[in-house]
Design an enzyme around this catalytic site. Structure first.
Site, PDB file in Angstrom:
ATOM      1  N   LEU A  39       0.883  -1.150   0.000  1.00 20.40           N
ATOM      2  CA  LEU A  39       0.000   0.000   0.000  1.00 20.40           C
ATOM      3  C   LEU A  39       0.935   1.218   0.000  1.00 20.40           C
ATOM      4  CD1 LEU A  39      -3.099   0.305   0.057  1.00 20.40           C
ATOM      5  CD2 LEU A  39      -2.907   0.797   2.487  1.00 20.40           C
ATOM      6  N   LEU A  67       2.616  -1.176   4.601  1.00 26.41           N
ATOM      7  CA  LEU A  67       2.399   0.261   4.534  1.00 26.41           C
ATOM      8  C   LEU A  67       3.727   0.935   4.217  1.00 26.41           C
ATOM      9  CD1 LEU A  67      -0.039   0.840   7.547  1.00 26.41           C
ATOM     10  CD2 LEU A  67      -0.519   0.032   5.241  1.00 26.41           C
ATOM     11  N   ASP A  68       3.919   1.241   2.945  1.00 24.27           N
ATOM     12  CA  ASP A  68       5.196   1.755   2.459  1.00 24.27           C
ATOM     13  C   ASP A  68       5.433   3.191   2.934  1.00 24.27           C
ATOM     14  OD1 ASP A  68       7.542   1.751   0.565  1.00 24.27           O
ATOM     15  OD2 ASP A  68       6.350   3.353  -0.335  1.00 24.27           O
ATOM     16  N   ALA A  69       6.646   3.450   3.437  1.00 25.12           N
ATOM     17  CA  ALA A  69       7.084   4.801   3.815  1.00 25.12           C
ATOM     18  C   ALA A  69       6.092   5.501   4.729  1.00 25.12           C
ATOM     19  CB  ALA A  69       7.325   5.642   2.554  1.00 25.12           C
ATOM     20  N   VAL A  70       5.405   4.749   5.560  1.00 26.27           N
ATOM     21  CA  VAL A  70       4.291   5.303   6.332  1.00 26.27           C
ATOM     22  C   VAL A  70       4.748   6.302   7.393  1.00 26.27           C
ATOM     23  CG1 VAL A  70       4.234   3.481   8.087  1.00 26.27           C
ATOM     24  CG2 VAL A  70       2.112   4.643   7.446  1.00 26.27           C
TER      25      VAL A  70
END
Length: 586
Positions: A138, A236-239
Protein backbone atom coordinates in the site's frame (compact mmCIF):
# COMPACT_ATOMS: atom_id res chain seq x y z
CA UNK A 1 -37.56 8.00 15.96
CA UNK A 2 -34.50 7.36 18.07
CA UNK A 3 -31.37 6.26 16.24
CA UNK A 4 -30.02 2.81 17.04
CA UNK A 5 -27.11 2.72 19.50
CA UNK A 6 -23.63 2.76 18.01
CA UNK A 7 -21.84 -0.57 17.73
CA UNK A 8 -18.47 -1.11 19.42
CA UNK A 9 -16.76 -0.84 16.04
CA UNK A 10 -18.45 2.48 15.26
CA UNK A 11 -17.54 3.90 18.66
CA UNK A 12 -13.89 2.97 18.26
CA UNK A 13 -13.80 4.26 14.69
CA UNK A 14 -15.35 7.59 15.67
CA UNK A 15 -12.78 8.05 18.44
CA UNK A 16 -9.95 7.77 15.90
CA UNK A 17 -11.66 10.06 13.40
CA UNK A 18 -12.28 12.75 16.01
CA UNK A 19 -8.53 12.93 16.64
CA UNK A 20 -7.65 13.09 12.95
CA UNK A 21 -10.49 15.24 11.65
CA UNK A 22 -11.84 17.36 14.53
CA UNK A 23 -13.72 19.71 12.18
CA UNK A 24 -15.62 16.86 10.49
CA UNK A 25 -18.83 15.04 11.44
CA UNK A 26 -17.08 11.91 12.77
CA UNK A 27 -20.28 9.86 12.79
CA UNK A 28 -20.95 10.48 9.10
CA UNK A 29 -17.30 9.92 8.18
CA UNK A 30 -17.34 6.64 10.11
CA UNK A 31 -20.31 5.48 8.01
CA UNK A 32 -18.42 6.43 4.85
CA UNK A 33 -15.37 4.47 6.01
CA UNK A 34 -17.48 1.37 6.66
CA UNK A 35 -19.16 1.78 3.28
CA UNK A 36 -15.81 2.07 1.45
CA UNK A 37 -14.83 -1.34 2.87
CA UNK A 38 -18.35 -2.75 2.58
CA UNK A 39 -18.05 -3.53 6.27
CA UNK A 40 -21.00 -4.23 8.56
CA UNK A 41 -20.88 -1.98 11.64
CA UNK A 42 -22.00 -4.91 13.78
CA UNK A 43 -19.03 -7.07 12.79
CA UNK A 44 -17.60 -8.55 16.02
CA UNK A 45 -14.06 -7.65 16.98
CA UNK A 46 -11.38 -10.29 16.37
CA UNK A 47 -9.75 -11.85 19.39
CA UNK A 48 -6.83 -9.63 20.49
CA UNK A 49 -3.23 -10.86 20.79
CA UNK A 50 -3.70 -13.65 18.26
CA UNK A 51 -0.60 -14.99 16.53
CA UNK A 52 -1.71 -15.28 12.90
CA UNK A 53 1.53 -17.08 12.06
CA UNK A 54 3.82 -19.87 13.22
CA UNK A 55 7.23 -21.36 12.43
CA UNK A 56 6.04 -22.43 8.98
CA UNK A 57 5.67 -18.82 7.86
CA UNK A 58 8.56 -17.65 5.71
CA UNK A 59 8.22 -14.77 3.27
CA UNK A 60 9.65 -14.45 -0.23
CA UNK A 61 10.21 -10.85 -1.40
CA UNK A 62 10.06 -10.37 -5.15
CA UNK A 63 9.03 -8.12 -7.97
CA UNK A 64 6.32 -9.53 -10.16
CA UNK A 65 8.67 -9.54 -13.14
CA UNK A 66 11.94 -10.73 -11.57
CA UNK A 67 11.48 -14.02 -13.46
CA UNK A 68 10.72 -13.71 -17.19
CA UNK A 69 10.08 -16.42 -19.71
CA UNK A 70 9.32 -15.81 -23.38
CA UNK A 71 5.81 -14.36 -23.86
CA UNK A 72 4.35 -15.70 -20.61
CA UNK A 73 2.99 -13.12 -18.14
CA UNK A 74 5.74 -12.70 -15.50
CA UNK A 75 3.28 -13.18 -12.63
CA UNK A 76 2.30 -16.52 -14.14
CA UNK A 77 5.98 -17.47 -14.47
CA UNK A 78 6.65 -16.47 -10.86
CA UNK A 79 3.65 -18.46 -9.62
CA UNK A 80 4.81 -21.54 -11.49
CA UNK A 81 8.32 -21.29 -10.07
CA UNK A 82 7.36 -20.81 -6.42
CA UNK A 83 4.68 -23.50 -6.62
CA UNK A 84 7.05 -26.00 -8.21
CA UNK A 85 10.27 -25.17 -6.40
CA UNK A 86 9.28 -23.50 -3.11
CA UNK A 87 5.86 -24.77 -2.00
CA UNK A 88 7.43 -26.60 0.97
CA UNK A 89 9.88 -23.80 1.79
CA UNK A 90 7.84 -20.56 1.95
CA UNK A 91 4.29 -19.54 2.82
CA UNK A 92 4.07 -15.81 2.05
CA UNK A 93 4.92 -14.01 -1.21
CA UNK A 94 5.56 -10.27 -0.96
CA UNK A 95 4.69 -8.96 -4.41
CA UNK A 96 6.41 -5.60 -4.69
CA UNK A 97 4.25 -2.95 -6.46
CA UNK A 98 2.75 -4.48 -9.57
CA UNK A 99 0.79 -1.44 -10.76
CA UNK A 100 1.38 0.94 -13.68
CA UNK A 101 4.15 3.29 -12.54
CA UNK A 102 6.34 6.11 -13.79
CA UNK A 103 9.56 5.61 -11.78
CA UNK A 104 11.26 3.96 -8.78
CA UNK A 105 10.55 0.42 -10.03
CA UNK A 106 6.88 0.54 -9.06
CA UNK A 107 6.85 2.84 -6.03
CA UNK A 108 5.60 5.79 -8.07
CA UNK A 109 2.11 4.41 -8.66
CA UNK A 110 -0.05 5.80 -11.46
CA UNK A 111 -3.13 3.64 -10.83
CA UNK A 112 -3.71 1.53 -7.70
CA UNK A 113 -6.66 -0.31 -9.22
CA UNK A 114 -4.90 -1.88 -12.22
CA UNK A 115 -2.16 -4.48 -12.62
CA UNK A 116 0.64 -3.37 -14.92
CA UNK A 117 -0.14 -5.21 -18.21
CA UNK A 118 3.56 -5.98 -18.66
CA UNK A 119 3.41 -8.09 -15.48
CA UNK A 120 -0.01 -9.73 -15.73
CA UNK A 121 -3.61 -9.28 -14.61
CA UNK A 122 -5.53 -9.35 -11.34
CA UNK A 123 -6.41 -12.99 -12.04
CA UNK A 124 -2.71 -13.84 -11.76
CA UNK A 125 -2.52 -12.17 -8.36
CA UNK A 126 -5.66 -13.98 -7.22
CA UNK A 127 -4.31 -17.32 -8.47
CA UNK A 128 -1.09 -16.84 -6.49
CA UNK A 129 -3.19 -15.95 -3.42
CA UNK A 130 -4.91 -19.33 -3.63
CA UNK A 131 -1.61 -21.16 -3.09
CA UNK A 132 0.28 -18.70 -0.85
CA UNK A 133 -0.43 -15.81 1.45
CA UNK A 134 0.22 -12.67 -0.59
CA UNK A 135 1.53 -9.36 0.76
CA UNK A 136 0.81 -6.28 -1.32
CA UNK A 137 2.28 -2.81 -1.02
CA UNK A 138 0.00 0.00 0.00
CA UNK A 139 2.12 2.87 -1.34
CA UNK A 140 0.29 5.26 0.93
CA UNK A 141 2.57 8.29 1.35
CA UNK A 142 2.74 9.41 -2.27
CA UNK A 143 1.76 8.65 -5.85
CA UNK A 144 3.03 9.39 -9.33
CA UNK A 145 3.07 12.87 -10.84
CA UNK A 146 1.63 11.14 -13.91
CA UNK A 147 -1.36 9.69 -12.05
CA UNK A 148 -4.93 10.69 -12.88
CA UNK A 149 -5.20 12.18 -9.41
CA UNK A 150 -2.29 14.56 -10.04
CA UNK A 151 -3.53 15.47 -13.49
CA UNK A 152 -6.84 16.37 -11.83
CA UNK A 153 -4.93 18.35 -9.20
CA UNK A 154 -3.34 20.51 -11.86
CA UNK A 155 -6.71 20.95 -13.57
CA UNK A 156 -8.45 21.79 -10.29
CA UNK A 157 -11.02 18.98 -10.46
CA UNK A 158 -11.86 16.09 -8.14
CA UNK A 159 -10.82 13.44 -7.40
CA UNK A 160 -7.38 14.92 -6.99
CA UNK A 161 -7.76 18.69 -6.66
CA UNK A 162 -7.43 18.46 -2.87
CA UNK A 163 -5.44 15.22 -2.62
CA UNK A 164 -1.87 16.56 -2.43
CA UNK A 165 0.06 18.29 0.31
CA UNK A 166 1.01 21.88 -0.48
CA UNK A 167 3.45 24.07 1.45
CA UNK A 168 4.58 27.65 1.50
CA UNK A 169 8.13 27.79 0.09
CA UNK A 170 8.88 30.61 2.56
CA UNK A 171 7.87 28.50 5.59
CA UNK A 172 10.54 27.17 7.92
CA UNK A 173 10.95 23.55 6.82
CA UNK A 174 14.48 23.17 8.16
CA UNK A 175 13.50 20.46 10.66
CA UNK A 176 12.00 18.11 8.08
CA UNK A 177 13.71 14.70 8.06
CA UNK A 178 14.19 13.25 4.57
CA UNK A 179 15.68 10.16 2.96
CA UNK A 180 16.82 11.96 -0.22
CA UNK A 181 18.95 14.88 -1.44
CA UNK A 182 16.45 16.43 -3.90
CA UNK A 183 14.58 19.66 -2.99
CA UNK A 184 11.56 19.00 -0.75
CA UNK A 185 9.09 21.16 -2.69
CA UNK A 186 8.24 21.07 -6.38
CA UNK A 187 6.79 24.11 -8.11
CA UNK A 188 3.73 23.25 -10.22
CA UNK A 189 1.61 25.37 -12.56
CA UNK A 190 -2.05 24.58 -11.88
CA UNK A 191 -5.40 25.92 -12.99
CA UNK A 192 -5.36 27.91 -9.73
CA UNK A 193 -1.87 29.34 -10.22
CA UNK A 194 1.58 28.35 -9.00
CA UNK A 195 1.57 25.77 -6.19
CA UNK A 196 4.37 24.05 -4.30
CA UNK A 197 3.76 20.37 -3.60
CA UNK A 198 5.58 18.24 -1.04
CA UNK A 199 7.93 15.52 -2.33
CA UNK A 200 9.51 13.45 0.46
CA UNK A 201 11.23 11.14 -2.01
CA UNK A 202 11.46 12.36 -5.62
CA UNK A 203 9.75 15.02 -7.72
CA UNK A 204 7.88 12.24 -9.49
CA UNK A 205 6.44 11.06 -6.15
CA UNK A 206 3.99 13.66 -4.83
CA UNK A 207 2.97 13.32 -1.19
CA UNK A 208 -0.72 12.76 -0.51
CA UNK A 209 -2.63 14.94 1.94
CA UNK A 210 -4.19 12.78 4.63
CA UNK A 211 -5.55 15.89 6.33
CA UNK A 212 -8.27 15.49 3.70
CA UNK A 213 -10.57 12.59 4.72
CA UNK A 214 -11.37 11.99 1.05
CA UNK A 215 -7.82 10.63 0.66
CA UNK A 216 -8.44 8.20 3.51
CA UNK A 217 -11.67 7.03 1.86
CA UNK A 218 -9.85 6.49 -1.47
CA UNK A 219 -7.34 4.23 0.22
CA UNK A 220 -10.04 2.28 2.03
CA UNK A 221 -11.57 1.54 -1.38
CA UNK A 222 -8.16 0.41 -2.63
CA UNK A 223 -7.75 -1.84 0.43
CA UNK A 224 -11.17 -3.36 -0.30
CA UNK A 225 -10.04 -4.25 -3.83
CA UNK A 226 -6.83 -5.83 -2.49
CA UNK A 227 -8.89 -7.96 -0.10
CA UNK A 228 -11.26 -9.00 -2.88
CA UNK A 229 -8.27 -10.24 -4.91
CA UNK A 230 -7.03 -12.40 -2.03
CA UNK A 231 -4.34 -10.13 -0.58
CA UNK A 232 -4.25 -10.43 3.21
CA UNK A 233 -0.88 -9.00 4.21
CA UNK A 234 -0.52 -5.24 3.82
CA UNK A 235 2.82 -3.43 3.73
CA UNK A 236 2.40 0.26 4.53
CA UNK A 237 5.20 1.75 2.46
CA UNK A 238 7.08 4.80 3.82
CA UNK A 239 4.29 5.30 6.33
CA UNK A 240 6.47 7.17 8.86
CA UNK A 241 6.30 10.28 6.62
CA UNK A 242 2.51 10.22 6.18
CA UNK A 243 1.41 13.21 8.28
CA UNK A 244 3.01 16.63 7.89
CA UNK A 245 3.11 19.55 10.31
CA UNK A 246 5.47 22.35 9.20
CA UNK A 247 7.87 23.32 11.97
CA UNK A 248 8.30 19.68 13.02
CA UNK A 249 10.41 16.81 11.68
CA UNK A 250 7.35 15.55 9.75
CA UNK A 251 8.26 11.98 10.60
CA UNK A 252 6.66 9.64 13.17
CA UNK A 253 4.06 12.24 14.11
CA UNK A 254 1.20 11.25 16.46
CA UNK A 255 -1.41 11.45 13.70
CA UNK A 256 0.61 8.99 11.62
CA UNK A 257 0.24 6.44 14.41
CA UNK A 258 -3.45 7.34 14.67
CA UNK A 259 -3.94 6.58 10.95
CA UNK A 260 -2.25 3.19 11.39
CA UNK A 261 -4.48 2.34 14.35
CA UNK A 262 -7.54 3.28 12.30
CA UNK A 263 -6.45 1.15 9.34
CA UNK A 264 -5.66 -1.77 11.64
CA UNK A 265 -9.12 -1.50 13.23
CA UNK A 266 -10.95 -1.55 9.90
CA UNK A 267 -8.83 -4.10 8.05
CA UNK A 268 -8.85 -6.74 10.79
CA UNK A 269 -12.63 -6.37 11.19
CA UNK A 270 -13.01 -6.94 7.45
CA UNK A 271 -10.65 -9.93 7.41
CA UNK A 272 -9.60 -11.66 10.63
CA UNK A 273 -6.55 -13.19 8.95
CA UNK A 274 -5.25 -9.83 7.69
CA UNK A 275 -1.79 -8.66 8.75
CA UNK A 276 -0.42 -5.10 8.73
CA UNK A 277 3.32 -4.46 8.37
CA UNK A 278 4.85 -0.99 8.67
CA UNK A 279 7.89 -0.12 6.56
CA UNK A 280 9.78 2.46 8.62
CA UNK A 281 13.48 2.66 7.77
CA UNK A 282 14.41 4.70 10.84
CA UNK A 283 16.48 4.32 14.04
CA UNK A 284 15.62 1.27 16.11
CA UNK A 285 13.96 3.02 19.08
CA UNK A 286 11.58 4.92 16.78
CA UNK A 287 10.89 1.81 14.72
CA UNK A 288 9.69 -0.09 17.81
CA UNK A 289 6.95 2.47 18.43
CA UNK A 290 5.04 1.15 15.42
CA UNK A 291 3.90 -1.85 17.43
CA UNK A 292 1.83 0.62 19.48
CA UNK A 293 0.18 -1.35 22.25
CA UNK A 294 -0.37 -4.31 19.92
CA UNK A 295 -2.88 -2.09 18.10
CA UNK A 296 -0.79 -0.74 15.21
CA UNK A 297 1.46 -2.99 13.13
CA UNK A 298 1.24 -6.76 13.53
CA UNK A 299 4.82 -6.89 12.25
CA UNK A 300 7.59 -4.31 11.99
CA UNK A 301 10.69 -4.64 9.84
CA UNK A 302 13.82 -5.43 11.85
CA UNK A 303 15.72 -2.69 10.02
CA UNK A 304 18.81 -2.82 12.24
CA UNK A 305 19.43 -6.48 11.41
CA UNK A 306 20.85 -6.16 7.84
CA UNK A 307 23.64 -3.64 8.57
CA UNK A 308 24.53 -5.17 11.93
CA UNK A 309 24.60 -8.74 10.62
CA UNK A 310 26.66 -7.85 7.56
CA UNK A 311 29.02 -5.84 9.76
CA UNK A 312 29.33 -8.82 12.12
CA UNK A 313 30.25 -11.25 9.35
CA UNK A 314 32.81 -9.02 7.64
CA UNK A 315 34.50 -7.88 10.88
CA UNK A 316 34.44 -11.22 12.73
CA UNK A 317 33.01 -9.64 15.89
CA UNK A 318 29.42 -10.09 17.09
CA UNK A 319 29.58 -7.53 19.92
CA UNK A 320 27.27 -4.96 18.30
CA UNK A 321 24.82 -7.57 17.04
CA UNK A 322 24.70 -9.25 20.44
CA UNK A 323 24.25 -6.00 22.35
CA UNK A 324 21.47 -4.90 20.01
CA UNK A 325 19.66 -8.22 20.31
CA UNK A 326 19.87 -8.11 24.10
CA UNK A 327 18.11 -4.75 24.07
CA UNK A 328 15.33 -5.83 21.71
CA UNK A 329 12.09 -6.36 23.67
CA UNK A 330 10.20 -9.60 23.10
CA UNK A 331 7.21 -8.81 20.91
CA UNK A 332 3.80 -9.05 22.56
CA UNK A 333 1.61 -11.96 21.53
CA UNK A 334 -0.17 -10.90 18.37
CA UNK A 335 2.88 -8.96 17.14
CA UNK A 336 6.30 -9.98 15.93
CA UNK A 337 9.31 -8.88 13.90
CA UNK A 338 9.94 -9.26 10.19
CA UNK A 339 13.55 -10.41 9.92
CA UNK A 340 15.29 -9.62 6.66
CA UNK A 341 18.91 -9.27 5.60
CA UNK A 342 18.42 -8.27 1.95
CA UNK A 343 15.56 -6.68 0.06
CA UNK A 344 14.77 -4.76 -3.13
CA UNK A 345 16.22 -1.66 -1.46
CA UNK A 346 19.72 -1.14 -0.16
CA UNK A 347 21.12 -1.80 3.29
CA UNK A 348 19.69 1.07 5.34
CA UNK A 349 22.18 2.97 7.50
CA UNK A 350 19.81 5.08 9.62
CA UNK A 351 19.02 2.01 11.76
CA UNK A 352 22.70 1.89 12.79
CA UNK A 353 22.43 5.28 14.51
CA UNK A 354 23.47 4.81 18.12
CA UNK A 355 24.64 1.26 17.37
CA UNK A 356 27.77 1.74 15.24
CA UNK A 357 30.34 4.51 15.62
CA UNK A 358 31.11 6.83 12.69
CA UNK A 359 34.46 5.07 12.25
CA UNK A 360 32.82 1.64 12.18
CA UNK A 361 30.20 2.85 9.72
CA UNK A 362 32.86 4.31 7.42
CA UNK A 363 34.78 1.03 7.63
CA UNK A 364 31.66 -0.92 6.63
CA UNK A 365 30.87 1.44 3.76
CA UNK A 366 34.43 1.30 2.40
CA UNK A 367 34.42 -2.50 2.60
CA UNK A 368 31.15 -2.71 0.68
CA UNK A 369 32.60 -0.41 -1.98
CA UNK A 370 35.56 -2.82 -2.30
CA UNK A 371 33.03 -5.58 -2.95
CA UNK A 372 31.38 -3.60 -5.77
CA UNK A 373 28.72 -1.74 -3.77
CA UNK A 374 27.46 1.81 -4.16
CA UNK A 375 26.24 4.33 -1.58
CA UNK A 376 23.10 6.50 -1.69
CA UNK A 377 22.85 9.65 0.44
CA UNK A 378 20.28 11.91 2.09
CA UNK A 379 20.20 15.57 3.08
CA UNK A 380 20.19 16.42 6.80
CA UNK A 381 18.11 19.34 8.12
CA UNK A 382 21.44 21.20 8.45
CA UNK A 383 21.98 20.82 4.71
CA UNK A 384 24.83 18.32 5.12
CA UNK A 385 24.88 15.16 3.01
CA UNK A 386 25.06 11.82 4.83
CA UNK A 387 25.15 8.18 3.62
CA UNK A 388 21.63 6.72 3.66
CA UNK A 389 22.02 3.18 2.32
CA UNK A 390 24.50 0.77 0.78
CA UNK A 391 23.47 -0.66 -2.58
CA UNK A 392 24.88 -4.15 -3.08
CA UNK A 393 23.71 -7.72 -3.53
CA UNK A 394 23.93 -9.85 -0.39
CA UNK A 395 26.11 -12.39 -2.21
CA UNK A 396 28.72 -9.73 -2.95
CA UNK A 397 28.36 -8.05 0.46
CA UNK A 398 29.51 -11.29 2.10
CA UNK A 399 32.31 -12.08 -0.33
CA UNK A 400 35.10 -11.37 2.14
CA UNK A 401 36.20 -9.61 5.30
CA UNK A 402 37.25 -6.11 6.30
CA UNK A 403 40.76 -7.29 7.11
CA UNK A 404 41.49 -9.54 4.15
CA UNK A 405 39.08 -8.62 1.37
CA UNK A 406 37.49 -11.33 -0.84
CA UNK A 407 38.28 -14.85 0.33
CA UNK A 408 37.31 -18.52 0.03
CA UNK A 409 34.56 -18.32 2.68
CA UNK A 410 31.88 -16.51 0.66
CA UNK A 411 29.41 -19.41 0.53
CA UNK A 412 29.91 -20.37 4.20
CA UNK A 413 29.56 -16.73 5.27
CA UNK A 414 26.41 -16.38 3.16
CA UNK A 415 24.81 -19.47 4.70
CA UNK A 416 25.81 -18.34 8.19
CA UNK A 417 23.83 -15.14 7.58
CA UNK A 418 20.84 -17.23 6.52
CA UNK A 419 21.20 -19.47 9.57
CA UNK A 420 21.07 -16.46 11.89
CA UNK A 421 18.15 -14.83 10.08
CA UNK A 422 16.06 -18.01 10.11
CA UNK A 423 16.72 -18.71 13.79
CA UNK A 424 15.83 -15.30 15.24
CA UNK A 425 12.54 -14.35 16.88
CA UNK A 426 10.17 -13.20 14.14
CA UNK A 427 9.03 -14.11 10.63
CA UNK A 428 11.95 -14.45 8.17
CA UNK A 429 11.66 -12.60 4.86
CA UNK A 430 14.05 -13.63 2.10
CA UNK A 431 14.69 -11.58 -1.01
CA UNK A 432 14.39 -13.84 -4.06
CA UNK A 433 17.97 -13.08 -5.10
CA UNK A 434 19.20 -14.43 -1.76
CA UNK A 435 17.90 -17.83 -2.83
CA UNK A 436 20.07 -17.76 -5.94
CA UNK A 437 23.18 -15.92 -4.77
CA UNK A 438 22.62 -13.34 -7.49
CA UNK A 439 25.58 -11.03 -8.04
CA UNK A 440 25.75 -7.25 -8.39
CA UNK A 441 24.06 -6.16 -11.62
CA UNK A 442 26.22 -3.23 -12.73
CA UNK A 443 24.78 -3.33 -16.26
CA UNK A 444 21.31 -2.67 -14.90
CA UNK A 445 22.60 0.28 -12.87
CA UNK A 446 24.12 1.76 -16.02
CA UNK A 447 20.89 1.14 -17.93
CA UNK A 448 18.52 2.66 -15.35
CA UNK A 449 20.80 5.24 -13.75
CA UNK A 450 19.52 4.04 -10.34
CA UNK A 451 21.92 2.66 -7.73
CA UNK A 452 19.27 0.34 -6.29
CA UNK A 453 19.15 -1.50 -9.61
CA UNK A 454 22.39 -3.24 -8.59
CA UNK A 455 20.26 -5.64 -6.53
CA UNK A 456 17.23 -5.85 -8.85
CA UNK A 457 18.47 -8.28 -11.46
CA UNK A 458 15.96 -9.73 -13.94
CA UNK A 459 16.38 -13.47 -14.50
CA UNK A 460 15.44 -15.10 -17.78
CA UNK A 461 13.89 -18.41 -16.76
CA UNK A 462 15.96 -20.43 -19.21
CA UNK A 463 19.13 -18.93 -17.75
CA UNK A 464 17.93 -19.46 -14.18
CA UNK A 465 16.92 -23.07 -14.74
CA UNK A 466 20.30 -23.74 -16.32
CA UNK A 467 22.07 -22.09 -13.35
CA UNK A 468 20.04 -24.13 -10.85
CA UNK A 469 20.52 -27.43 -12.68
CA UNK A 470 24.28 -27.28 -13.30
CA UNK A 471 27.24 -27.07 -10.88
CA UNK A 472 27.24 -23.32 -10.21
CA UNK A 473 27.28 -21.33 -6.99
CA UNK A 474 23.62 -20.49 -7.80
CA UNK A 475 22.72 -24.19 -7.59
CA UNK A 476 24.76 -24.64 -4.42
CA UNK A 477 23.10 -21.66 -2.72
CA UNK A 478 19.57 -22.58 -3.82
CA UNK A 479 19.77 -26.19 -2.67
CA UNK A 480 21.34 -25.24 0.68
CA UNK A 481 18.82 -22.46 1.28
CA UNK A 482 15.78 -24.60 0.48
CA UNK A 483 17.06 -27.37 2.73
CA UNK A 484 17.54 -24.91 5.60
CA UNK A 485 14.08 -23.42 5.06
CA UNK A 486 12.47 -26.86 5.23
CA UNK A 487 14.27 -27.68 8.47
CA UNK A 488 13.32 -24.35 10.00
CA UNK A 489 9.62 -24.74 9.22
CA UNK A 490 9.42 -27.95 11.24
CA UNK A 491 10.76 -26.62 14.53
CA UNK A 492 8.28 -25.27 17.15
CA UNK A 493 11.18 -23.45 18.86
CA UNK A 494 11.35 -21.25 15.76
CA UNK A 495 7.81 -20.00 16.22
CA UNK A 496 8.02 -16.21 15.70
CA UNK A 497 6.94 -15.63 19.31
CA UNK A 498 8.94 -18.43 20.95
CA UNK A 499 11.25 -17.45 23.80
CA UNK A 500 14.64 -16.04 22.83
CA UNK A 501 17.60 -15.55 25.15
CA UNK A 502 21.05 -14.28 24.13
CA UNK A 503 24.07 -16.34 25.25
CA UNK A 504 27.52 -14.95 26.06
CA UNK A 505 30.21 -17.00 24.32
CA UNK A 506 32.72 -14.33 23.33
CA UNK A 507 32.82 -12.02 20.33
CA UNK A 508 33.52 -14.75 17.75
CA UNK A 509 30.60 -17.01 18.66
CA UNK A 510 27.14 -15.51 18.27
CA UNK A 511 24.59 -17.62 20.14
CA UNK A 512 21.07 -17.59 21.49
CA UNK A 513 18.52 -20.01 22.88
CA UNK A 514 14.97 -20.51 21.62
CA UNK A 515 12.20 -22.44 23.36
CA UNK A 516 8.84 -23.42 21.90
CA UNK A 517 5.65 -21.91 23.27
CA UNK A 518 4.75 -25.22 24.92
CA UNK A 519 8.33 -25.46 26.33
CA UNK A 520 8.85 -28.92 24.87
CA UNK A 521 11.55 -28.02 22.33
CA UNK A 522 14.72 -26.19 23.28
CA UNK A 523 17.10 -25.08 20.55
CA UNK A 524 20.56 -23.55 20.84
CA UNK A 525 21.64 -21.60 17.75
CA UNK A 526 25.44 -21.13 17.78
CA UNK A 527 27.37 -19.44 14.96
CA UNK A 528 31.07 -19.01 14.31
CA UNK A 529 31.03 -15.55 12.73
CA UNK A 530 34.79 -15.48 12.06
CA UNK A 531 37.17 -16.82 9.42
CA UNK A 532 39.02 -18.99 11.94
CA UNK A 533 37.92 -22.17 13.78
CA UNK A 534 36.30 -21.54 17.16
CA UNK A 535 35.76 -24.05 19.98
CA UNK A 536 33.50 -24.22 23.01
CA UNK A 537 32.47 -26.79 25.59
CA UNK A 538 28.94 -28.14 25.53
CA UNK A 539 28.95 -27.81 29.32
CA UNK A 540 28.66 -24.03 28.81
CA UNK A 541 25.11 -24.57 27.51
CA UNK A 542 23.80 -26.49 30.57
CA UNK A 543 22.04 -29.01 28.33
CA UNK A 544 19.44 -31.20 30.02
CA UNK A 545 21.20 -34.55 30.44
CA UNK A 546 18.07 -36.67 30.01
CA UNK A 547 17.39 -35.25 26.53
CA UNK A 548 18.98 -36.30 23.25
CA UNK A 549 20.66 -33.38 21.52
CA UNK A 550 20.96 -33.24 17.74
CA UNK A 551 22.35 -30.62 15.39
CA UNK A 552 19.50 -30.10 12.94
CA UNK A 553 21.85 -28.76 10.27
CA UNK A 554 24.28 -31.70 10.08
CA UNK A 555 22.15 -34.38 11.73
CA UNK A 556 24.97 -35.14 14.19
CA UNK A 557 23.97 -36.31 17.67
CA UNK A 558 25.90 -34.91 20.62
CA UNK A 559 25.89 -37.53 23.36
CA UNK A 560 28.86 -36.31 25.41
CA UNK A 561 27.36 -33.21 27.00
CA UNK A 562 30.73 -32.32 28.52
CA UNK A 563 32.51 -32.60 25.18
CA UNK A 564 34.24 -29.94 23.14
CA UNK A 565 32.83 -28.69 19.84
CA UNK A 566 34.90 -26.98 17.17
CA UNK A 567 33.14 -24.93 14.50
CA UNK A 568 34.93 -24.24 11.23
CA UNK A 569 34.82 -20.70 9.80
CA UNK A 570 31.18 -19.57 9.58
CA UNK A 571 29.88 -23.01 10.55
CA UNK A 572 26.81 -23.07 12.78
CA UNK A 573 24.69 -25.44 14.86
CA UNK A 574 20.96 -25.60 15.48
CA UNK A 575 21.24 -27.88 18.52
CA UNK A 576 17.82 -29.19 19.59
CA UNK A 577 16.49 -31.66 22.14
CA UNK A 578 13.68 -32.67 19.79
CA UNK A 579 13.79 -32.93 16.01
CA UNK A 580 10.76 -31.48 14.27
CA UNK A 581 9.47 -32.80 10.97
CA UNK A 582 10.59 -31.44 7.63
CA UNK A 583 7.95 -29.12 6.23
CA UNK A 584 5.40 -30.26 3.69
CA UNK A 585 3.96 -28.30 0.74
CA UNK A 586 1.43 -25.61 1.71
Amino acid sequence: MESSPLSALEQRLISHLQVLYPQTDAGELARQCLSALKLDAKTPSPQPHRNIWDQRDIMLITYGDTLRWDDHPPLETLHGFVKTRLSDAISVVHLLPFFPYSSDDGFSVMDYTTVNPSVGRWRHVSALAQDFKVMGDLVINHCSSRSRWFENYKAGVEPGASYFYEADPNADLSNVVRPRTSPLLREIQTQNGIKHVWCTFSHDQIDLNFENPAVLLEFLSIIYQYLEQGIRWFRLDAVAFLWKTPGTSCINLPNTHEIIRLLRLLIEHKAEDAVIITETNIPNRENLTYFGNANEAHLIYNFSLPPLLINTLVTGSCDHLKNWLMRMPPAQQGTTYLDFVASHDGVGLRPTEGLLTEWELDNLINTMKRFGGKVSSRTLPSGDIKPYEINISLWNALSGSVAKGPDQWQFARFMCAAGIQLALEGVPALYIHSLFGTENDHDRVEHTGQLRSINRHIWNMDDLEHALNTPTHHQKVFEAMVRLLKIRRGQPAFHPNATQYVLHMGDRLFAFWRQSLDRRQSLFAIFNISDEPQSFNLAELNLIATDEWTDLVSGQKHEDLLGKVTLMPYQFLWLANKVGKLSEPN
